[in-house]
Design a protein around this motif. Structure first.
Motif, mmCIF file in Angstrom:
data_model
loop_
_atom_site.group_PDB
_atom_site.id
_atom_site.type_symbol
_atom_site.label_atom_id
_atom_site.label_comp_id
_atom_site.label_asym_id
_atom_site.label_seq_id
_atom_site.Cartn_x
_atom_site.Cartn_y
_atom_site.Cartn_z
ATOM 1 N N LEU A 108 0.830 -1.204 0.000
ATOM 2 C CA LEU A 108 0.000 0.000 0.000
ATOM 3 C C LEU A 108 0.864 1.254 0.000
ATOM 4 O O LEU A 108 0.618 2.204 -0.746
ATOM 5 C CB LEU A 108 -0.883 -0.028 1.254
ATOM 6 C CG LEU A 108 -2.219 0.681 1.148
ATOM 7 C CD1 LEU A 108 -3.090 -0.008 0.131
ATOM 8 C CD2 LEU A 108 -2.886 0.704 2.512
ATOM 9 N N VAL A 109 1.888 1.222 0.843
ATOM 10 C CA VAL A 109 2.785 2.373 0.925
ATOM 11 C C VAL A 109 3.438 2.616 -0.427
ATOM 12 O O VAL A 109 3.545 3.753 -0.899
ATOM 13 C CB VAL A 109 3.850 2.149 2.021
ATOM 14 C CG1 VAL A 109 4.936 3.206 1.921
ATOM 15 C CG2 VAL A 109 3.214 2.177 3.392
ATOM 16 N N ASN A 110 3.852 1.518 -1.083
ATOM 17 C CA ASN A 110 4.531 1.677 -2.365
ATOM 18 C C ASN A 110 3.609 2.261 -3.421
ATOM 19 O O ASN A 110 3.991 3.147 -4.171
ATOM 20 C CB ASN A 110 5.090 0.339 -2.842
ATOM 21 C CG ASN A 110 6.520 0.175 -2.388
ATOM 22 O OD1 ASN A 110 7.248 1.162 -2.254
ATOM 23 N ND2 ASN A 110 6.917 -1.055 -2.139
ATOM 24 N N LEU A 111 2.377 1.745 -3.448
ATOM 25 C CA LEU A 111 1.420 2.258 -4.413
ATOM 26 C C LEU A 111 1.162 3.734 -4.141
ATOM 27 O O LEU A 111 1.202 4.578 -5.035
ATOM 28 C CB LEU A 111 0.115 1.462 -4.323
ATOM 29 C CG LEU A 111 -0.949 1.883 -5.334
ATOM 30 C CD1 LEU A 111 -0.512 1.456 -6.724
ATOM 31 C CD2 LEU A 111 -2.292 1.289 -4.994
ATOM 32 N N ALA A 112 0.962 4.051 -2.851
ATOM 33 C CA ALA A 112 0.695 5.426 -2.472
ATOM 34 C C ALA A 112 1.859 6.319 -2.882
ATOM 35 O O ALA A 112 1.668 7.452 -3.305
ATOM 36 C CB ALA A 112 0.473 5.509 -0.964
ATOM 37 N N ARG A 113 3.054 5.763 -2.802
ATOM 38 C CA ARG A 113 4.244 6.545 -3.109
ATOM 39 C C ARG A 113 4.241 7.000 -4.570
ATOM 40 O O ARG A 113 4.470 8.163 -4.871
ATOM 41 C CB ARG A 113 5.476 5.688 -2.841
ATOM 42 C CG ARG A 113 6.666 6.409 -2.313
ATOM 43 C CD ARG A 113 7.756 5.406 -2.017
ATOM 44 N NE ARG A 113 7.817 4.404 -3.074
ATOM 45 C CZ ARG A 113 8.331 4.622 -4.260
ATOM 46 N NH1 ARG A 113 8.868 5.774 -4.530
ATOM 47 N NH2 ARG A 113 8.338 3.665 -5.163
ATOM 48 N N VAL A 140 8.064 -0.382 -12.508
ATOM 49 C CA VAL A 140 8.462 0.167 -13.811
ATOM 50 C C VAL A 140 7.280 0.126 -14.775
ATOM 51 O O VAL A 140 7.017 1.096 -15.493
ATOM 52 C CB VAL A 140 9.666 -0.617 -14.379
ATOM 53 C CG1 VAL A 140 9.846 -0.328 -15.854
ATOM 54 C CG2 VAL A 140 10.923 -0.260 -13.605
ATOM 55 N N LEU A 141 6.548 -0.988 -14.766
ATOM 56 C CA LEU A 141 5.404 -1.099 -15.675
ATOM 57 C C LEU A 141 4.375 -0.001 -15.387
ATOM 58 O O LEU A 141 3.925 0.698 -16.300
ATOM 59 C CB LEU A 141 4.766 -2.486 -15.526
ATOM 60 C CG LEU A 141 3.551 -2.731 -16.412
ATOM 61 C CD1 LEU A 141 3.932 -2.694 -17.876
ATOM 62 C CD2 LEU A 141 2.867 -4.036 -16.065
ATOM 63 N N ILE A 142 4.040 0.150 -14.098
ATOM 64 C CA ILE A 142 3.065 1.177 -13.735
ATOM 65 C C ILE A 142 3.566 2.561 -14.143
ATOM 66 O O ILE A 142 2.854 3.352 -14.774
ATOM 67 C CB ILE A 142 2.778 1.145 -12.217
ATOM 68 C CG1 ILE A 142 2.112 -0.180 -11.844
ATOM 69 C CG2 ILE A 142 1.900 2.322 -11.798
ATOM 70 C CD1 ILE A 142 1.980 -0.407 -10.363
ATOM 71 N N LEU A 195 1.871 5.196 -16.901
ATOM 72 C CA LEU A 195 1.521 6.572 -16.555
ATOM 73 C C LEU A 195 2.252 7.567 -17.454
ATOM 74 O O LEU A 195 1.664 8.524 -17.960
ATOM 75 C CB LEU A 195 1.868 6.845 -15.094
ATOM 76 C CG LEU A 195 0.943 6.205 -14.065
ATOM 77 C CD1 LEU A 195 1.555 6.255 -12.685
ATOM 78 C CD2 LEU A 195 -0.396 6.919 -14.068
ATOM 79 N N PHE A 196 3.529 7.321 -17.653
ATOM 80 C CA PHE A 196 4.316 8.201 -18.499
ATOM 81 C C PHE A 196 3.821 8.177 -19.930
ATOM 82 O O PHE A 196 3.779 9.201 -20.604
ATOM 83 C CB PHE A 196 5.790 7.785 -18.464
ATOM 84 C CG PHE A 196 6.618 8.692 -17.631
ATOM 85 C CD1 PHE A 196 6.371 8.809 -16.285
ATOM 86 C CD2 PHE A 196 7.642 9.433 -18.190
ATOM 87 C CE1 PHE A 196 7.127 9.645 -15.498
ATOM 88 C CE2 PHE A 196 8.400 10.286 -17.414
ATOM 89 C CZ PHE A 196 8.146 10.388 -16.068
#
Lengths: 507, 468
Positions: free
Chosen positions: B117-122, B401-403, B407-408
């Motif tokens: 969760l923290v990573n996603l939030a980051r 990296v995929l996410i 987004l990029f």
């Protein structure tokens, strides 16, 4: 009245007490040695004096006046200045520029280079510190760089000079030159604090010595009235319940590790090992005693395969391994408990299980065809956690969250999971509490029963005397003595460690 | 305006953008998510009483309404643990209480969940903050920030074709992001994936227009393999210099990027691949059967995107399940320890640099075979450098990296049309991208707050261990 007085200095770092109500006094015009093992708190105490660290408690008095030193600039203003172990010079600038850096003589808005060079030249002649003010620092030898550092202090008119292990990087000739300079400085009324763990230097140059151990002052002695072995004992002695002496398990005719006339250089290319020869038999613990910095580190690296000898041979279980790399040596049965647990012995950000398999992941059962087998790794880690009683939530926890004793258990679990042929145990109990120390000692003795040849390198004489079947003493890169356990006493070891082999011979 | 705008259900993404659909549903949804997650985290991490959880719910709700819900996840998960035994606050990743030694009893599963969760939030927080800062810049320069972002989202995600174009833009940077990430993970600061990309592209193009007699599949496979090898070998050059001669890889890879770019330009401008009569500096077109099939009508999205997804999985397995991955991680975590344990550090660096370059080569080959159908000088719009950003954003994990790349991709693809519909220059996308890098760099997410707190807890904890 004492020139400098530090009273009740206390400093905590996470999990350790670096200084615990340290009282420290220095008289004007003396060279005062501050001695102790690595991690005894010498550097911390001096950093507090120099304003680089803030003490949690305690006061500093200069000429009886309380002073607060919040940063190095304040210390310099008070006449206290420090030569760091790793020099703080700008290599691309000249000697004169380095010496005057931050305090350049000016003419209007510009730096007055002529005056600058002239002043530095005068200063260097006055104190016999021979350096060319116009030379670039990058072109100087280490000894000359140190002279530049001292010049820098004198240029700022330091009255109290702190030298942090100044001889550690010097050749013997350069050490003599340094001593000459120091004598001249104190003759002139300045004062010096000399941090070191080399007893020879304490005896040669210092007036008094204060010994620190585990953050506490053990005592201050007048050097002329003291024997070096007394200081050595003060440095390493530890009040610990040692395991009871046990009957020997050694098989004298079965040397598992033979070191034959090994010569090796240190990182600076200077000779660090000068013809070391010894053998460790199966079921024997050979203890290596010596004051730190006499070649122990280089010997460990040579045995492990991270430093190759210039001359000489290493034999493990009858196989010559002089040119083999670390991994091959480990495959042949070498295990190592490194000196520096947190950097050489463990990878702190990695998981416990990864630390445990780092020396044996290459083959079955942990990997097949280049692919890891997570089930085997987890089972192995869980077994190691149980067998070696590591207090941890699970095999995937990062090692950095473990306490010192638990972390050392991880190192030991990895190295001793399969009984090795030869174990190099370097400072295996450094920084550990009583319980963890006991655990390590018992593991070493258990291994001895299983006919492993153990080389124990320790700064703790009591530990060496309690565990070793035989003691070797290293001094300036050579073995200066070999004692059977029955002949070994603290006094004789102290003499040998201080380089006075002649006096140590049985009368 | 000639082209039709396609309003999106903005409330799904961010209620603040309004637009069509029911804004209130969106706001209520985010309030609910924010309140629930914050309250749960307050309870689990902070061992707060129900009153604390209620407070968390209110704060989470307010945060959610303001579109900053993910930001709240992040902040709340940073909250210290509190020891149930003696009440000491300690840092979130501690296993035992520093004062009384009480072991925290959180299950590893909960820990893993919170970590994810923290990573996603980051990642979301970083991008949100960048968009926020970009919006403020836009407003300050007198543009309509909300409308600009609406255009950005519409053309990044609005229609099937826009979504396909976003994936198309994401394809090369998935490869370069992966390539950069695995080098970073091994502690090698390889910024030379761009160079590998050019070398790979050139070789793939050469295969494509030379072996025109081969049938489609073998030809495509051969072009990919050759491109990958070219990139990998190119990566070996700085790898060798670092592993054997200890030459700093940052300098060599930057310089070798220029070598690769100029060398490949020469090859098509006046070198052996020069085509007389062609206005632009480009090689011959590759054989018809070598051109990758397209996945969606009216978009250039092609099969190399599928290859990119496969590669993500492959790199995941490589890093977590293979010997090479283990060695790379150990070398990255503590090279000294790796040496002492008998891991061959030099060999690991060489292999990692080879794989890193290999991925760069694949990126180049994919662009040639799927988009350009020839080698054009300087065709890459900084794909290699976007890879660096994405690797940092995704914290070197393949999924991250995929996410990040997706987004990029959306940002890039939506950004190209911004100039058409608004008076905002296309540079906005670059600004937002730079802001993302900026926020990644300051890493406010975890370290900023917890470092300060760590210093405090350490001071508090020390006397206890002194007494022990």
């Amino acid at each position: 009245m004492a020139y400098l007085k530090m009273a009740g200095i206390t400093k905590y770092f996470p999990g350790v007490v670096a200084n615990s109500s340290v009282d420290f006094e220095v008289e004007e015009g003396e060279i005062h040695a501050l001695v102790g093992e690595n991690g005894a708190g010498k550097s911390t105490l001096m950093k507090i004096l120099y304003g680089m660290e803030k003490s949690d408690a305690g006061e500093i008095f200069l000429h009886g006046q309380p002073v607060t030193i919040t940063n190095p600039q304040a210390a310099i203003k008070l006449g206290i200045d420090m030569v760091h172990q790793h020099f703080e010079l700008v290599p691309s600038l000249t000697v004169a520029e380095n010496v005057t850096l931050g305090y350049e003589p000016r003419r209007g808005p510009f730096v007055d280079r002529q005056t600058m060079v002239e002043r530095v030249r005068r200063l260097s002649e006055q104190f016999g510190l021979q350096v060319d003010p116009g030379a670039r620092v990058s072109s100087l030898s280490v000894g000359a760089q140190q002279r530049v550092e001292i010049l820098k202090l004198l240029y700022r008119d330091a009255r109290l000079l702190i030298l942090d292990e100044p001889s550690a990087v010097l050749t013997p000739q350069e050490v003599d030159d340094l001593f000459e300079v120091l004598r001249r400085l104190v003759a002139e009324g300045r004062t010096a604090i000399f941090i070191t763990h080399k007893l020879r230097e304490v005896m040669a140059i210092c007036h008094r010595a204060t010994v620190l151990r585990a953050g506490r002052v053990i005592g201050t002695v007048r050097v002329t009235e003291t024997q070096p072995e007394t200081i050595a004992q003060m440095m390493v002695g530890r009040d610990l319940e040692m395991p009871r002496r046990q009957t020997s398990h050694a098989t004298p005719d079965r040397p598992r590790l033979i070191v034959c006339d090994v010569h090796a250089a240190d990182d600076r290319g200077l000779p660090a090992l000068r013809g070391i020869s010894f053998a460790v038999n199966a079921g024997e613990i050979a203890g290596l005693a010596g004051v730190e910095g006499n070649g122990q580190t280089e010997l460990i690296q040579t045995l492990v395969g991270l430093r190759f000898p210039e001359r000489g041979d290493l034999v493990l279980d009858g196989r010559t391994i002089t040119r083999e790399r670390n991994r091959t040596r480990r495959e042949h049965g070498l295990a190592v408990i490194p000196e520096d647990r947190n950097h050489q012995g463990l990878s702190l950000p990695s998981a416990l299980s990864e630390n445990l398999i780092a020396t044996r992941y290459q083959g079955a059962p942990f990997s097949r065809w280049g692919v890891l087998v997570p089930g085997e790794i987890r089972r192995f880690a869980q077994r190691a956690i149980r067998d070696f009683d590591v207090r941890v939530r699970g095999p995937n926890v990062a090692v950095k969250t473990l306490s010192g004793g638990n972390a050392q258990k991880v190192v030991i679990a990895r190295e001793l999971a399969q009984p090795p042929a030869v174990l190099i145990a370097a400072q295996p109990t450094r920084g550990l509490d009583v319980g963890a120390t006991q655990f390590v000692h018992n593991e070493l003795l258990r291994l001895r029963e299983q006919q492993t040849a153990i080389l124990l390198i320790s700064a703790d004489l009591d530990e060496l005397l309690a565990l070793s079947d035989r003691l070797l003493v290293i001094f300036e890169g050579a073995l200066v003595g070999e004692l059977d356990r029955s002949q070994a006493t603290r006094e004789r070891l102290g003499l040998l460690m201080a380089g006075r082999a002649g006096e140590a011979a049985p009368a | 305006m000639a082209t039709q705008r396609t309003p999106l259900p903005y409330w799904l993404i961010a209620p603040i953008l309004r637009g069509s659909g029911d804004v209130w549903i969106g706001i209520a949804l985010w309030i609910a998510i924010g309140a629930l997650v914050t309250a749960a985290l307050m309870r689990a991490r902070h061992r707060a009483a129900w009153r604390g959880a209620l407070l968390g719910a209110v704060l989470g709700g307010v945060g959610g309404a303001l579109l900053l819900a993910p930001l709240w996840f992040g902040l709340v998960s940073l909250l210290d643990k509190r020891c149930a035994h003696c009440g000491t606050q300690t840092r979130p990743d501690a296993a035992t209480c520093p004062r009384c030694g009480h072991a925290f009893t959180e299950s590893p599963r909960l820990d893993a969940f919170v970590a994810a969760l923290v990573n996603l939030a980051r990642v979301v927080m970083t991008i949100e903050l960048a968009l926020l800062a970009g919006g403020i810049i836009l407003e300050l320069s007198g543009k309509d920030a909300l409308d600009t972002y609406r255009v950005l989202f519409e053309w990044g995600l609005g229609t099937p074709r826009a979504r396909a174009n976003s994936l198309l833009a994401a394809t090369p940077i998935i490869f370069t992001g992966l390539g950069t990430a695995i080098a970073f993970r091994a502690g090698i600061f390889n910024v030379g994936v761009e160079g590998s990309l050019y070398m790979g592209a050139l070789l793939a193009a050469w295969i494509g227009f030379t072996f025109t007699d081969l049938p489609a599949l073998p030809l495509i496979a051969l072009a990919f393999v050759a491109g990958a090898l070219a990139g990998g070998l190119w990566g070996l050059v700085p790898g060798y210099l670092k592993a054997r001669l200890r030459v700093d890889e940052v300098v060599t890879t930057i310089m070798l990027n220029y070598v690769a770019i100029e060398f490949t330009s020469y090859m098509v401008q006046s070198g052996p691949f020069f085509v007389p009569g062609m206005a632009n500096a480009m090689s011959k077109t590759i054989a018809k059967q070598a051109q990758l099939p397209q996945l969606v009508e009216r978009s250039q999205l092609n099969a190399s995107f599928i290859l990119a997804l496969v590669t993500v999985v492959a790199i995941m397995i490589l890093m977590s399940r293979t010997r090479l991955g283990f060695e790379a991680r150990m070398v990255g975590d503590n090279p000294l320890f790796a040496r002492w344990s008998g891991i061959m550090v030099g060999r690991t660096i060489l292999l990692v640099m080879f794989v890193s370059g290999l991925l760069g080569g694949l990126a180049g080959a994919g662009q040639v075979l799927g988009v350009h159908y020839n080698f054009t000088a300087r065709f890459s719009r900084g794909f290699g450098f976007d890879g660096i950003t994405i690797a940092l954003l995704g914290r070197n994990s393949p999924v991250g990296v995929l996410i990040g790349a997706l987004l990029f991709g959306a940002l890039r693809s939506g950004g190209t049309t911004i100039e058409v519909f608004t008076d905002v220059p296309i540079d906005l996308v670059d600004i937002v991208q730079a802001l993302i890098i900026f926020f990644v760099a300051i890493d406010l997410n975890l370290d900023f707050l917890s470092r300060r707190r760590r210093a405090k807890t350490d001071r508090d904890a020390a006397p206890a261990s002194a007494a022990a």
